[in-house]
Motif scaffolding. Structure first.
Motif, short mmCIF file in Angstrom:
data_model
loop_
_atom_site.label_atom_id
_atom_site.label_comp_id
_atom_site.label_asym_id
_atom_site.label_seq_id
_atom_site.Cartn_x
_atom_site.Cartn_y
_atom_site.Cartn_z
N LEU A 14 -8.49 -3.08 0.92
CA LEU A 14 -8.09 -1.67 0.88
C LEU A 14 -8.58 -0.96 2.14
CD1 LEU A 14 -6.82 0.63 -0.75
CD2 LEU A 14 -9.06 1.04 -1.78
N LEU A 18 -5.14 3.94 4.29
CA LEU A 18 -4.05 3.66 3.34
C LEU A 18 -3.07 4.83 3.27
CD1 LEU A 18 -2.78 2.00 0.95
CD2 LEU A 18 -4.25 3.39 -0.54
N ILE A 57 -6.55 3.43 -5.68
CA ILE A 57 -5.37 3.69 -4.83
C ILE A 57 -4.58 4.89 -5.36
CG2 ILE A 57 -3.14 2.75 -4.11
CD1 ILE A 57 -4.49 -0.04 -4.17
N VAL A 88 1.90 -2.10 -3.67
CA VAL A 88 2.17 -0.66 -3.73
C VAL A 88 3.62 -0.44 -3.29
CG1 VAL A 88 1.46 1.63 -3.01
CG2 VAL A 88 -0.25 -0.19 -3.17
#
Length: 450
Positions: A14, A18, A57, A88
């Motif tokens: 991650l 992002l 997220i 995603v």
């Protein structure tokens, strides 16, 4: 794995940036895919604590990006080479430009994809993107009525084990910026003025209308379920005998039909109060939606299953209720059964045509079977004089024959339509000589004339 591209981005873990990648996809015309747990070279690394990472997220996207991206992204866990990977899925947004909340609508906060990389947007690009918001979203259009109730919507959420609390209108974005119910709320309310029609014709054109039914004046979710049930009844199974085997096949692929119906309702442009239309001909079923392709989405993007929801708030609710799955998955299911020739476009409309896999000489037999199957729901005791009435009107007469003192509210409850819809159908039956009301309202009764 394939290499990174303008649609795909890989992250081994991650990343701090992002939000930049998500914003760049939101600001694109096609959206894209971010895989976390895969190296830049495509080798699978995997992730730990998938559930915790999913929540992290989602929180970052919802808290750090403006305008609100609810309904425009989805986070799923996938297995690749026996390792968990976070996928995603981001849709292209319709409220561009999207930006980092802490930097606002500036080059430091707005991003766009150039090939497989993310770049800051120039001030000129930001201004042009902001100016292109030509249409009001349903979220900003006030409901024609403010005395709305949502018992049907609450029941559907309870059935999906996602009960709504007292703040549901705000949570589901059913309010305008000044706190009034918006048009999304109107569509989802127990009673509204929106009616979805299902029409059936005797031949291959609209010359000879056999039946026209209305499903609406109620929550859009309930209306969609009614349309799906009605078309499922119409989707009869055909039998074909070949020298080698007996083949049984429905007129239309049921998975494709269901996805097309839901897509039509979710992506319809309701700003002109034009609902989708569903039609049954002797050789095909047709679904017509108003609005054409979403601005910024090309035909190539459409057939590549790129997702850009016209009504993201509705998409989010249909997703909550498990009526849609991943973004863009509906088109993929349709294209497994039908090719691109099933779709036609004009400036303001899109039409999906599912042709029956049957010889032309069988057209009349198909319609006869279809009509017989629909009529069998009532039983032969109704008589031939009612054969041209819609299913709903015949059911009303049947209920009145059983109980001549039945109330409109009781009919509404039994048939699953609003009282307004029942009253309109009863008015039709009165005007056309099928029915009359005898006596006073409180002590009166229904008299069937034919």
């Amino acid at each position: 794995m394939n290499k990174e591209s303008h649609l795909v981005e890989y992250k081994r873990e991650l990343p701090e940036g992002l939000e930049r990648s998500v914003i760049a996809f939101l600001n694109s015309g096609t959206g894209g895919h971010i895989y976390i747990g895969i190296d830049n070279d495509g080798s699978v690394y995997g992730i730990k604590d998938a559930d915790g990472l999913q929540r992290q997220i989602a929180d970052r996207i919802l808290n750090n990006i403006k305008p609100n991206a609810i309904g425009l992204f989805e986070i799923v866990v996938e297995e690749n080479e026996s390792k968990n990977v976070i996928h995603v899925i981001v849709s292209g947004g319709t409220e561009k430009p999207y930006y980092l909340k802490k930097f606002g609508m500036t080059p430091n906060g707005c991003f766009v994809r150039v090939g497989s990389t993310v770049h800051e947007m120039s001030e000129k690009m930001i201004l042009e993107s902001f100016a292109s918001r030509a249409k009001l979203s349903l979220a900003k259009i006030p409901s024609p009525r403010q005395d709305l109730t949502f018992s049907q919507l609450k029941i559907y959420y309870e059935e999906s084990k996602k009960a709504l609390n007292s703040q549901f209108a705000k949570t589901l974005e059913l309010l305008t910026p000044d706190g009034k119910y918006n048009y999304n709320a109107y569509l989802l309310a127990d009673e509204n003025g929106v009616s979805i029609k299902v029409a059936r014709y005797r031949g291959k054109d609209k010359y000879d209308l056999i039946e026209s039914e209305e499903f609406g004046y109620c929550s859009l979710i309930k209306a969609v379920k009614s349309v799906l049930t009605r078309l499922k009844v119409a989707n009869i199974t055909q039998t074909k005998i070949t020298p080698m085997e007996r083949i049984e096949k429905p007129l239309v692929d049921p998975v494709a039909l269901r996805e097309a119906v839901i897509n039509a309702v979710v992506h319809n442009d309701y700003t002109r109060e034009v609902p989708p239309l569903f039609e049954i001909f002797s050789d095909r079923m047709e679904i017509t939606t108003y609005g054409g392709l979403v601005e910024g989405l090309s035909k190539a993007d459409f057939f590549n299953c790129c997702s850009m929801p016209r009504n993201r708030e509705l998409m989010r609710i249909f997703h909550d209720l498990d009526m849609v799955e991943q973004l863009g998955s509906g088109m993929r299911r349709i294209l497994r059964a039908y090719d691109e020739n099933s779709f036609s476009f004009t400036d303001h409309f899109m039409r999906t045509s599912f042709y029956f896999d049957a010889p032309q000489k069988q057209d009349d037999r198909i319609n006869d079977k279809l009509g017989s199957r629909l009529g069998s729901k009532l039983g032969s005791e109704l008589g031939s004089t009612r054969s041209e009435l819609t299913y709903t009107r015949r059911r009303i007469l049947e209920l009145m024959e059983i109980d001549s003192r039945i109330s409109i509210a009781q009919i509404s409850e039994k048939l699953g339509f609003s009282t307004t819809a029942i009253e309109k159908n009863i008015d039709y039956l009165k005007v056309n000589g099928y029915l009359q009301r005898k006596g006073k309202t409180s002590a009166g009764y229904w008299e069937i004339l034919k």
